[in-house]
Design a protein around this motif. Structure first.
Motif, PDB file in Angstrom:
ATOM      1  N   GLU A 145      47.358  -5.660  53.033  1.00  0.00           N
ATOM      2  CA  GLU A 145      46.539  -5.396  51.853  1.00  0.00           C
ATOM      3  C   GLU A 145      45.326  -4.552  52.214  1.00  0.00           C
ATOM      4  O   GLU A 145      44.877  -4.529  53.355  1.00  0.00           O
ATOM      5  CB  GLU A 145      46.090  -6.712  51.214  1.00  0.00           C
ATOM      6  N   ARG A 146      44.795  -3.878  51.195  1.00  0.00           N
ATOM      7  CA  ARG A 146      43.601  -3.051  51.360  1.00  0.00           C
ATOM      8  C   ARG A 146      42.370  -3.907  51.056  1.00  0.00           C
ATOM      9  O   ARG A 146      42.241  -4.443  49.951  1.00  0.00           O
ATOM     10  CB  ARG A 146      43.671  -1.829  50.444  1.00  0.00           C
ATOM     11  N   PHE A 147      41.474  -3.989  52.026  1.00  0.00           N
ATOM     12  CA  PHE A 147      40.303  -4.856  51.938  1.00  0.00           C
ATOM     13  C   PHE A 147      39.039  -4.021  52.086  1.00  0.00           C
ATOM     14  O   PHE A 147      38.902  -3.237  53.018  1.00  0.00           O
ATOM     15  CB  PHE A 147      40.364  -5.911  53.048  1.00  0.00           C
ATOM     16  N   ARG A 170      44.410  -3.656  55.968  1.00  0.00           N
ATOM     17  CA  ARG A 170      43.790  -2.342  56.088  1.00  0.00           C
ATOM     18  C   ARG A 170      42.336  -2.493  55.645  1.00  0.00           C
ATOM     19  O   ARG A 170      42.069  -2.919  54.521  1.00  0.00           O
ATOM     20  CB  ARG A 170      44.505  -1.312  55.224  1.00  0.00           C
ATOM     21  N   VAL A 171      41.401  -2.126  56.507  1.00  0.00           N
ATOM     22  CA  VAL A 171      39.995  -2.459  56.280  1.00  0.00           C
ATOM     23  C   VAL A 171      39.185  -1.215  55.946  1.00  0.00           C
ATOM     24  O   VAL A 171      39.246  -0.207  56.658  1.00  0.00           O
ATOM     25  CB  VAL A 171      39.388  -3.163  57.512  1.00  0.00           C
ATOM     26  N   ASP A 211      42.817  -4.292  47.215  1.00  0.00           N
ATOM     27  CA  ASP A 211      43.414  -5.562  46.804  1.00  0.00           C
ATOM     28  C   ASP A 211      42.371  -6.674  46.807  1.00  0.00           C
ATOM     29  O   ASP A 211      42.463  -7.615  46.020  1.00  0.00           O
ATOM     30  CB  ASP A 211      44.562  -5.928  47.753  1.00  0.00           C
ATOM     31  N   LEU A 212      41.383  -6.552  47.686  1.00  0.00           N
ATOM     32  CA  LEU A 212      40.322  -7.549  47.771  1.00  0.00           C
ATOM     33  C   LEU A 212      39.020  -6.860  48.144  1.00  0.00           C
ATOM     34  O   LEU A 212      39.001  -5.993  49.023  1.00  0.00           O
ATOM     35  CB  LEU A 212      40.660  -8.612  48.829  1.00  0.00           C
ATOM     36  N   ILE A 213      37.938  -7.241  47.466  1.00  0.00           N
ATOM     37  CA  ILE A 213      36.596  -6.751  47.789  1.00  0.00           C
ATOM     38  C   ILE A 213      35.700  -7.952  48.052  1.00  0.00           C
ATOM     39  O   ILE A 213      35.681  -8.897  47.267  1.00  0.00           O
ATOM     40  CB  ILE A 213      36.008  -5.897  46.648  1.00  0.00           C
ATOM     41  N   LEU A 214      34.958  -7.908  49.151  1.00  0.00           N
ATOM     42  CA  LEU A 214      33.928  -8.897  49.448  1.00  0.00           C
ATOM     43  C   LEU A 214      32.586  -8.225  49.249  1.00  0.00           C
ATOM     44  O   LEU A 214      32.263  -7.234  49.913  1.00  0.00           O
ATOM     45  CB  LEU A 214      34.057  -9.395  50.886  1.00  0.00           C
ATOM     46  N   ASP A 232      45.998  -6.363  39.928  1.00  0.00           N
ATOM     47  CA  ASP A 232      46.009  -7.724  40.489  1.00  0.00           C
ATOM     48  C   ASP A 232      44.995  -7.898  41.618  1.00  0.00           C
ATOM     49  O   ASP A 232      45.123  -8.816  42.441  1.00  0.00           O
ATOM     50  CB  ASP A 232      47.411  -8.115  40.988  1.00  0.00           C
ATOM     51  N   GLY A 233      43.989  -7.026  41.680  1.00  0.00           N
ATOM     52  CA  GLY A 233      42.982  -7.114  42.732  1.00  0.00           C
ATOM     53  C   GLY A 233      42.029  -8.283  42.510  1.00  0.00           C
ATOM     54  O   GLY A 233      41.899  -8.827  41.417  1.00  0.00           O
TER      55      GLY A 233
END
Length: 326
Positions: A145-147, A170-171, A211-214, A232-233
């Motif tokens: 996933e893309r983070f 993937r960062v 896909d995910l953000i912090l 769906d992120g």
């Protein structure tokens, strides 16, 4: 143990100069707790907020700042198993780390990983508890996933980059200078956006979206984060350096099936923190011992120079963790 100890307290809410040395009674362990003779204490953004009067400690916690420390177990409360006097530990604290002794639930302590000094160990708990619980347990990050992590050169950011990378994501990261961007790349980020010059939304959308953000920035980053997410992120919010209120078009959340969540660590129950500690011990501590991930150390200050440490953090010039030598 002595009856009294040196500590640094917040005299009144305000700037770094409000941190002053004092004498306090040495804490005693209640059932399920241990007392640590502190070698090093980590300095974190919540300490700065507490000093400024914007983040009160939870009921029953020490009013002294300091949410993580390393050192030696010197007292053990009833009902504690798994720890012995003299054990070297690092621990998440409810408060009280800026002192010669600190008390914490025994289940919130972890062994000092092989190969790490006590200075590095003190830099682990707050960031690793926060990142692992929010990125993996709450955010559900998976391999491939893309983070995206904002503030990639902070203690949280450097930890998130390493953990996401080692678990196969993937960062991507944002940072505020070329030096900070280079540090993020060296830790395993695929691409780093200097937010002073580039738009992270455009870059992430060109990659297919995150896909995910912090995020710990908040404010005007919130609608931009929504735009940067893939279908769906998930967006996980852990702080609001730019404030918690903003106008947001929730139609995008519905149409693209987005999830917006978040958490704060300190107010969570002792049981919840114990579960995070156990997950770290099983899944992350072996990676630290193997040298695959670890703390990025920025600077060290003496306990009595805590004000200088806070000034360093508020300057945002640091890369990685700041610790106090007790």
């Amino acid at each position: 143990m002595p009856d009294m100890m040196r500590a640094v307290e917040i005299s009144v809410p305000g700037g770094p100069e409000m941190l002053v040395e004092t004498q306090r009674p040495v804490p005693k362990p209640a059932a399920g707790e241990i007392v640590i003779k502190v070698a090093y204490a980590g300095v974190n953004r919540p300490d700065v907020l507490q000093r400024a009067g914007a983040y009160d400690p939870p009921p029953g916690a020490s009013d002294l700042p300091g949410l993580e420390a390393s050192g030696e177990v010197v007292a053990i409360g009833s009902g504690v198993s798994g720890w012995a006097l003299g054990d070297k530990v690092c621990a998440l604290l409810p408060g009280g780390g800026y002192a010669e002794y600190a008390v914490t639930p025994a289940a919130h302590a972890l062994p000092v990983p092989d190969g790490l000094g006590l200075d590095e160990a003190a830099a682990l708990p707050e960031t690793y508890f926060t990142v692992f619980s929010n990125v993996f347990m709450r955010g559900g990050l998976k391999a491939g996933e893309r983070f995206l992590v904002h503030g990639g050169s902070s203690g949280i950011g450097t930890t998130a980059i390493q953990l996401a990378n080692v678990f196969g994501a993937r960062v991507f990261a944002t940072a505020g200078s070329d030096a900070k961007c280079a540090a993020c790349l060296a830790l395993g980020a695929e691409k780093v956006i200097n937010y002073r010059d580039e738009d992270f939304v455009e870059m992430l959308r060109a990659e297919g979206g995150a896909d995910l953000i912090l995020d710990m920035v908040g404010g005007e980053y919130l609608p931009r984060n929504v735009k940067a997410l893939a279908m769906d992120g998930r967006l996980v919010q852990i702080a609001f350096l730019q404030g918690p209120k903003v106008a947001l078009n929730f139609a995008q959340v519905m149409v693209r099936r987005l999830t917006i969540t978040g958490s704060t660590l300190r107010p969570q129950s002792d049981l919840a923190k114990a579960r995070i500690a156990q997950a770290l011990r099983e899944q992350v501590w072996p990676l630290i011992a193997a040298g695959r991930v670890g703390p990025v150390m920025d600077s060290e200050f003496a306990l009595i120079d805590a004000a200088q440490a806070h000034a360093r953090m508020e300057s945002s010039d640091h890369i990685g963790k700041i610790v106090l030598k007790v």
